[in-house]
Design a protein around this motif. Structure first.
Motif, PDB file in Angstrom:
ATOM      1  N   GLU A  54       0.441  -0.911  -0.525  1.00  0.00           N
ATOM      2  CA  GLU A  54      -0.186  -0.230  -0.147  1.00  0.00           C
ATOM      3  C   GLU A  54       0.946   1.212   0.151  1.00  0.00           C
ATOM      4  O   GLU A  54       2.079   1.300   0.762  1.00  0.00           O
ATOM      5  CB  GLU A  54      -0.946   0.045   0.981  1.00  0.00           C
ATOM      6  N   LEU A  55       0.148   2.577  -0.527  1.00  0.00           N
ATOM      7  CA  LEU A  55       0.863   3.815  -0.247  1.00  0.00           C
ATOM      8  C   LEU A  55       1.236   3.840   0.440  1.00  0.00           C
ATOM      9  O   LEU A  55       0.447   3.695   1.592  1.00  0.00           O
ATOM     10  CB  LEU A  55       0.363   4.599  -1.354  1.00  0.00           C
ATOM     11  N   GLY A  56       2.389   4.899   0.684  1.00  0.00           N
ATOM     12  CA  GLY A  56       3.551   5.095   2.143  1.00  0.00           C
ATOM     13  C   GLY A  56       4.195   4.077   2.681  1.00  0.00           C
ATOM     14  O   GLY A  56       4.661   4.440   3.709  1.00  0.00           O
ATOM     15  N   LYS A  57       3.808   3.071   2.638  1.00  0.00           N
ATOM     16  CA  LYS A  57       4.164   1.646   3.748  1.00  0.00           C
ATOM     17  C   LYS A  57       5.511   1.276   3.461  1.00  0.00           C
ATOM     18  O   LYS A  57       6.056   1.899   2.228  1.00  0.00           O
ATOM     19  CB  LYS A  57       3.282   0.156   3.642  1.00  0.00           C
ATOM     20  N   LYS A  58       6.547   0.591   3.998  1.00  0.00           N
ATOM     21  CA  LYS A  58       7.601   0.177   3.808  1.00  0.00           C
ATOM     22  C   LYS A  58       7.742  -1.583   3.779  1.00  0.00           C
ATOM     23  O   LYS A  58       6.688  -1.780   4.728  1.00  0.00           O
ATOM     24  CB  LYS A  58       8.809   0.896   5.199  1.00  0.00           C
ATOM     25  N   ILE A  59       8.466  -1.681   2.675  1.00  0.00           N
ATOM     26  CA  ILE A  59       8.823  -3.065   3.126  1.00  0.00           C
ATOM     27  C   ILE A  59       9.397  -3.613   2.799  1.00  0.00           C
ATOM     28  O   ILE A  59      10.762  -3.282   2.035  1.00  0.00           O
ATOM     29  CB  ILE A  59       7.644  -3.732   1.489  1.00  0.00           C
ATOM     30  N   SER A  60      10.520  -4.603   2.868  1.00  0.00           N
ATOM     31  CA  SER A  60      11.490  -5.070   3.150  1.00  0.00           C
ATOM     32  C   SER A  60      11.978  -5.913   1.858  1.00  0.00           C
ATOM     33  O   SER A  60      11.010  -7.210   2.237  1.00  0.00           O
ATOM     34  CB  SER A  60      12.206  -6.346   4.292  1.00  0.00           C
ATOM     35  N   LEU A  61      12.862  -5.389   1.300  1.00  0.00           N
ATOM     36  CA  LEU A  61      12.908  -7.062   0.297  1.00  0.00           C
ATOM     37  C   LEU A  61      14.390  -6.343  -0.566  1.00  0.00           C
ATOM     38  O   LEU A  61      15.125  -5.838  -0.253  1.00  0.00           O
ATOM     39  CB  LEU A  61      12.492  -6.230  -1.445  1.00  0.00           C
ATOM     40  N   GLY A  62      14.472  -8.142   0.052  1.00  0.00           N
ATOM     41  CA  GLY A  62      16.952  -7.773  -0.022  1.00  0.00           C
ATOM     42  C   GLY A  62      16.789  -7.575   1.424  1.00  0.00           C
ATOM     43  O   GLY A  62      16.278  -8.015   2.585  1.00  0.00           O
ATOM     44  N   LYS A  63      17.996  -7.370   1.015  1.00  0.00           N
ATOM     45  CA  LYS A  63      18.519  -6.602   2.590  1.00  0.00           C
ATOM     46  C   LYS A  63      17.713  -5.349   2.697  1.00  0.00           C
ATOM     47  O   LYS A  63      18.235  -4.841   4.358  1.00  0.00           O
ATOM     48  CB  LYS A  63      20.019  -6.758   2.182  1.00  0.00           C
ATOM     49  N   ALA A  64      17.365  -4.183   2.077  1.00  0.00           N
ATOM     50  CA  ALA A  64      17.113  -3.611   2.322  1.00  0.00           C
ATOM     51  C   ALA A  64      15.288  -3.374   2.488  1.00  0.00           C
ATOM     52  O   ALA A  64      14.630  -4.298   2.257  1.00  0.00           O
ATOM     53  CB  ALA A  64      17.560  -2.753   1.937  1.00  0.00           C
ATOM     54  N   ALA A  65      14.794  -1.755   3.475  1.00  0.00           N
ATOM     55  CA  ALA A  65      13.511  -1.469   3.203  1.00  0.00           C
ATOM     56  C   ALA A  65      13.569  -0.501   2.422  1.00  0.00           C
ATOM     57  O   ALA A  65      13.809   0.305   2.063  1.00  0.00           O
ATOM     58  CB  ALA A  65      13.783  -1.069   4.560  1.00  0.00           C
ATOM     59  N   TRP A  66      12.641  -0.367   1.967  1.00  0.00           N
ATOM     60  CA  TRP A  66      11.339  -0.480   0.662  1.00  0.00           C
ATOM     61  C   TRP A  66      10.812   0.962   1.255  1.00  0.00           C
ATOM     62  O   TRP A  66       9.783   0.292   1.445  1.00  0.00           O
ATOM     63  CB  TRP A  66      11.813  -0.584  -0.450  1.00  0.00           C
ATOM     64  N   GLU A  67      10.643   1.761   0.214  1.00  0.00           N
ATOM     65  CA  GLU A  67       9.011   3.185   0.821  1.00  0.00           C
ATOM     66  C   GLU A  67       8.244   2.965  -0.792  1.00  0.00           C
ATOM     67  O   GLU A  67       8.968   3.415  -1.742  1.00  0.00           O
ATOM     68  CB  GLU A  67       9.241   4.102   1.581  1.00  0.00           C
ATOM     69  N   VAL A  68       7.134   2.388  -0.174  1.00  0.00           N
ATOM     70  CA  VAL A  68       6.503   2.583  -1.560  1.00  0.00           C
ATOM     71  C   VAL A  68       5.788   4.052  -2.045  1.00  0.00           C
ATOM     72  O   VAL A  68       5.172   4.942  -1.471  1.00  0.00           O
ATOM     73  CB  VAL A  68       4.821   1.766  -1.627  1.00  0.00           C
ATOM     74  N   VAL A  69       6.414   4.832  -2.924  1.00  0.00           N
ATOM     75  CA  VAL A  69       5.839   6.107  -3.379  1.00  0.00           C
ATOM     76  C   VAL A  69       4.817   6.485  -4.002  1.00  0.00           C
ATOM     77  O   VAL A  69       4.679   7.428  -4.146  1.00  0.00           O
ATOM     78  CB  VAL A  69       7.153   7.031  -3.613  1.00  0.00           C
ATOM     79  N   GLY A  70       4.900   4.971  -4.530  1.00  0.00           N
ATOM     80  CA  GLY A  70       3.174   5.282  -5.924  1.00  0.00           C
ATOM     81  C   GLY A  70       3.110   4.099  -6.969  1.00  0.00           C
ATOM     82  O   GLY A  70       3.802   3.669  -5.877  1.00  0.00           O
ATOM     83  N   ILE A  71       1.776   4.443  -7.045  1.00  0.00           N
ATOM     84  CA  ILE A  71       1.241   3.510  -7.793  1.00  0.00           C
ATOM     85  C   ILE A  71       0.837   3.643  -8.985  1.00  0.00           C
ATOM     86  O   ILE A  71       0.477   4.307  -9.427  1.00  0.00           O
ATOM     87  CB  ILE A  71      -0.422   3.186  -7.028  1.00  0.00           C
ATOM     88  N   PHE A  72       0.972   2.918  -9.910  1.00  0.00           N
ATOM     89  CA  PHE A  72       0.874   3.086 -11.472  1.00  0.00           C
ATOM     90  C   PHE A  72       0.642   2.032 -12.050  1.00  0.00           C
ATOM     91  O   PHE A  72       0.021   0.747 -12.186  1.00  0.00           O
ATOM     92  CB  PHE A  72       2.587   3.015 -12.390  1.00  0.00           C
ATOM     93  N   ASP A  73      -0.658   2.772 -13.018  1.00  0.00           N
ATOM     94  CA  ASP A  73      -1.574   1.667 -13.335  1.00  0.00           C
ATOM     95  C   ASP A  73      -0.877   1.128 -15.522  1.00  0.00           C
ATOM     96  O   ASP A  73       0.007   2.423 -15.908  1.00  0.00           O
ATOM     97  CB  ASP A  73      -2.872   2.861 -14.477  1.00  0.00           C
ATOM     98  N   ALA A  74      -0.665  -0.334 -15.452  1.00  0.00           N
ATOM     99  CA  ALA A  74      -0.540   0.075 -16.895  1.00  0.00           C
ATOM    100  C   ALA A  74      -1.373  -1.132 -17.769  1.00  0.00           C
ATOM    101  O   ALA A  74      -1.220  -2.624 -17.157  1.00  0.00           O
ATOM    102  CB  ALA A  74       0.764  -0.861 -16.736  1.00  0.00           C
ATOM    103  N   PRO A  75      -2.230  -1.140 -17.798  1.00  0.00           N
ATOM    104  CA  PRO A  75      -3.855  -1.403 -18.541  1.00  0.00           C
ATOM    105  C   PRO A  75      -3.852  -3.175 -19.329  1.00  0.00           C
ATOM    106  O   PRO A  75      -2.775  -2.512 -20.120  1.00  0.00           O
ATOM    107  CB  PRO A  75      -4.406  -0.715 -18.915  1.00  0.00           C
ATOM    108  N   GLY A  76      -3.436  -3.969 -19.135  1.00  0.00           N
ATOM    109  CA  GLY A  76      -3.259  -5.232 -20.074  1.00  0.00           C
ATOM    110  C   GLY A  76      -2.525  -5.442 -19.841  1.00  0.00           C
ATOM    111  O   GLY A  76      -1.572  -5.810 -21.155  1.00  0.00           O
ATOM    112  N   SER A  77      -1.247  -5.011 -19.213  1.00  0.00           N
ATOM    113  CA  SER A  77       0.841  -4.931 -19.200  1.00  0.00           C
ATOM    114  C   SER A  77       0.830  -6.203 -18.341  1.00  0.00           C
ATOM    115  O   SER A  77       0.351  -6.131 -17.720  1.00  0.00           O
ATOM    116  CB  SER A  77       1.054  -3.394 -19.484  1.00  0.00           C
ATOM    117  N   VAL A  78       1.749  -6.730 -19.057  1.00  0.00           N
ATOM    118  CA  VAL A  78       2.471  -7.422 -17.598  1.00  0.00           C
ATOM    119  C   VAL A  78       3.141  -6.796 -16.938  1.00  0.00           C
ATOM    120  O   VAL A  78       3.669  -6.851 -15.740  1.00  0.00           O
ATOM    121  CB  VAL A  78       3.719  -8.386 -18.282  1.00  0.00           C
ATOM    122  N   PHE A  79       3.636  -5.353 -16.780  1.00  0.00           N
ATOM    123  CA  PHE A  79       4.404  -4.718 -16.497  1.00  0.00           C
ATOM    124  C   PHE A  79       3.457  -4.285 -15.221  1.00  0.00           C
ATOM    125  O   PHE A  79       3.746  -3.768 -13.479  1.00  0.00           O
ATOM    126  CB  PHE A  79       4.200  -3.678 -16.884  1.00  0.00           C
TER     127      PHE A  79
END
Lengths: 393, 229
Positions: free
Chosen positions: A164-189
């Protein structure tokens, strides 16, 4: 002959309520076959559409020679720099329009099963983001280079926990902050997490390596100049193709698997539905022996009797096909699912049922009805006329 | 053959094979029936009454011998020609009426007309006339289940006569009816014979019903035992 046939058809169809429950079982049996078939077709179509919708004809993908997917590929910074000088690549004010991208797999928890699944984590430059059409930030903002910031695709947000937007999540050895949500309709992205490429290299100790280069082509579909450039430079053990071709090839394994499971399963179920249809129609003929024999005694020929019985079976199967198609549309169209793509990452896609798919379902139902009706119809047309005199009501 | 002879059965055999057993119903049966006749065929069960009716109606064939109708050998016609012959010349009246339950009385009567080249309006005219003749013109839109047994048999009679056939074949036409209703049906058949010159062949167990016929034929073990009573 037409009047005779029409009269027999009317009689047969009007007598369907006399065999209500048996007819209903046949209709449901055929409906279930059609619904299951359409579900698989919708899954296959949705998966293919998502991957094919991800690729563009004016974008080239450069990977290590022999790599089947992004995950198997590796490129060094020197190779990226050499490709940037290749002919056939479009340029803008800042130089050749290319994006060297890092592509990793991270674990994330699926909302539906609460289990870990592979999620693609892409490192790219802002230019790489801008090179993709049909991508827009719908919430928050784009990541900033040099910071542990991520933007996540809309499908990731709906399918996985903790993004969710604003949350911090641990990926690998670091923590990452979710700063944005993007739309990519009908795409694998839409099933990916994105961050700054150099930051990702640093946090995951990837030194100066990348997985692929995306390059905008000067002429859409024309990768020949880059191909020749690669062939002429021994340092470049690479392959090039359009992005569209790349994603098409990625659909083959999983897309084919969906059809290879779905179609045999539907065929097996169709045999069951045919057996049900045969049973109903033989019962119908047995129940109407006196009527059929009376018609024959009056002077009706065998053909209208044959056609009338066959049409009755087709009417039942048509109802089953329509019911099954509508049920499949209501239950499956737009349903979001996720499956493994060629890179062992989860691809989120929507089931797609369109009018052509529904017509296919109805055609399958009619084939079941035809096979299930033709033998009882033949029996009806050969009933002995003397049966009219042995009636007991 | 006299000009009045409608049917002629010559050296007719009828045998059924059941497993290894061959059952002989008729052997060397000979008979003639005149146009305008009203015959009651009687006899015990298994005597061959219905089999004879089936052969006369072209729904069954003799194993040997010849059945001719107005000089035409119907026993050698193909299935489709025989179906056409039945549509042109025969009206059937069954013990249990054999009406189509999902069709109205009018549509039941209309069925044989679908085999004729006739417009819808013409068909409706014929149906109305046939139903009027059996006094059921008010019940044209009723389904069989909404009619009594006697009324259903009258609808069946209307269906049998709507194409104006030469021959009416009746298989126990009153077997499922009470005496009073049966009498009305038999009077109706008598009227069709006397006023419209229909040749009628009726199979019956009932001696009272047989009295309405002009002639009674008794079958026993595949032979007429006493042609005139």
């Amino acid at each position: 002959m037409l009047d005779q046939t029409f009269a027999v058809i009317v009689m047969n169809v009007r007598s369907i309520p006399d065999r209500f429950w048996m007819s209903l079982v046949t209709i449901i049996g055929i409906g279930v076959v059609v619904a299951v078939l359409l579900a698989f077709l919708a899954m296959g179509n949705g998966f293919r559409a998502t991957l094919q919708g991800s690729g563009s004809d004016d974008m080239a993908i450069v990977m290590r020679s022999g790599a089947q997917s992004e995950l198997n590929s590796v490129l060094m910074a020197e190779q990226v720099n050499l490709i940037a000088t290749a002919p056939g690549i479009a340029s803008d004010q800042s130089g050749p329009v290319i994006s060297a991208e890092l592509y990793l797999i991270v674990d994330a928890v699926k909302r539906s099963t609460q289990t870990q699944a592979n999620l693609p984590f892409r490192g790219l430059s802002i230019k790489g983001v801008e090179m993709r059409d049909n991508i827009s930030i719908s919430e928050g903002r784009m990541f900033e280079p040099g910071k542990n910031e991520i933007v996540v695709g809309r499908a990731v947000l709906s399918e996985y926990e903790g993004f969710e937007l604003g949350k911090k999540i641990s990926l690998g050895k670091a923590a990452w902050e979710v700063v944005g949500i993007f739309d990519a309709p009908g795409s694998v992205f839409a099933s990916e997490i994105w961050t700054d490429g150099l930051t990702l290299q640093s946090q995951f100790n990837r030194n100066n390596s990348y997985q692929i280069i995306r390059a905008k082509l000067a002429n859409a579909g024309d990768v020949k100049p880059i191909e020749e450039f690669i062939e002429n430079d021994k340092r470049l053990n690479l392959e090039v193709g359009t992005e569209k071709d790349y994603f098409s090839s990625q659909t083959k394994g999983t897309g084919d698997l969906i059809f290879k499971i779905g179609i045999p399963l539907s065929i097996i179920m169709a045999f069951g539905a045919i057996a049900g249809s045969l049973n109903t129609m033989y019962n119908s003929v047995a129940q109407r022996t006196t009527e059929v024999a009376t018609l024959r005694a009056i002077g009706f020929s065998s053909m209208p009797v044959f056609i009338g019985t066959l049409v009755e079976s087709l009417v039942l199967s048509l109802i089953g096909g329509v019911v099954g198609s509508i049920a499949a549309y209501l239950f499956f169209d737009g349903l979001t699912a996720a499956t493994l793509g060629a890179s062992f990452t989860q691809i989120v896609f929507d089931f797609q049922i369109n009018s052509a798919t529904m017509v296919n379902g109805i055609v399958v139902a009619l084939i079941i009805g035809f096979v299930g009706g033709v033998f009882p119809a033949a029996r009806a047309s050969r009933l002995p006329v003397v049966a009219a005199f042995s009636a007991a009501q | 053959m006299s000009a009045d002879v409608l049917f002629e059965l010559k050296n007719v055999d009828k045998k059924f094979v059941r497993g290894k057993e061959t059952i002989t119903i008729f052997e060397d049966l000979n008979m003639t029936l005149d146009r305008g006749d009203f015959i009651a065929i009687m006899g015990p069960s298994g005597s061959g009454k219905t089999t004879l009716l089936n052969m006369l109606g072209g729904v069954d064939r003799p194993s040997a011998g010849k059945v001719t109708f107005a000089g035409e050998a119907i026993s050698s016609l193909s299935e489709s020609d025989l179906a056409k012959w039945r549509a042109d010349h025969v009206g059937f009246i069954f013990q249990f009426y054999n009406l189509m339950p999902m069709l109205s009385a009018g549509h039941n009567v209309e069925l044989p007309l679908l085999l004729k080249k006739m417009s819808k309006a013409e068909r409706h005219k014929h149906v109305a006339a046939a139903l009027k003749l059996v006094h059921l013109d008010e019940r044209a839109s009723h389904k069989p289940k909404e009619l009594s047994g006697g009324q259903q048999q009258r609808v069946a009679i209307a269906r049998a006569i709507v194409t104006d056939p030469d021959l009416l074949l009746c298989d126990e036409p009153t077997g499922d009816l009470d005496r009073a209703t049966a009498t009305k049906i038999l009077e109706m058949l008598q009227m069709l014979n006397q006023e419209f010159n229909k040749t009628i062949i009726m199979v019956t167990h009932d001696p009272e019903a047989a009295k309405f016929a002009k002639r009674q034929l008794h079958l026993d073990k595949g032979q007429f035992v006493d042609k005139e009573i």
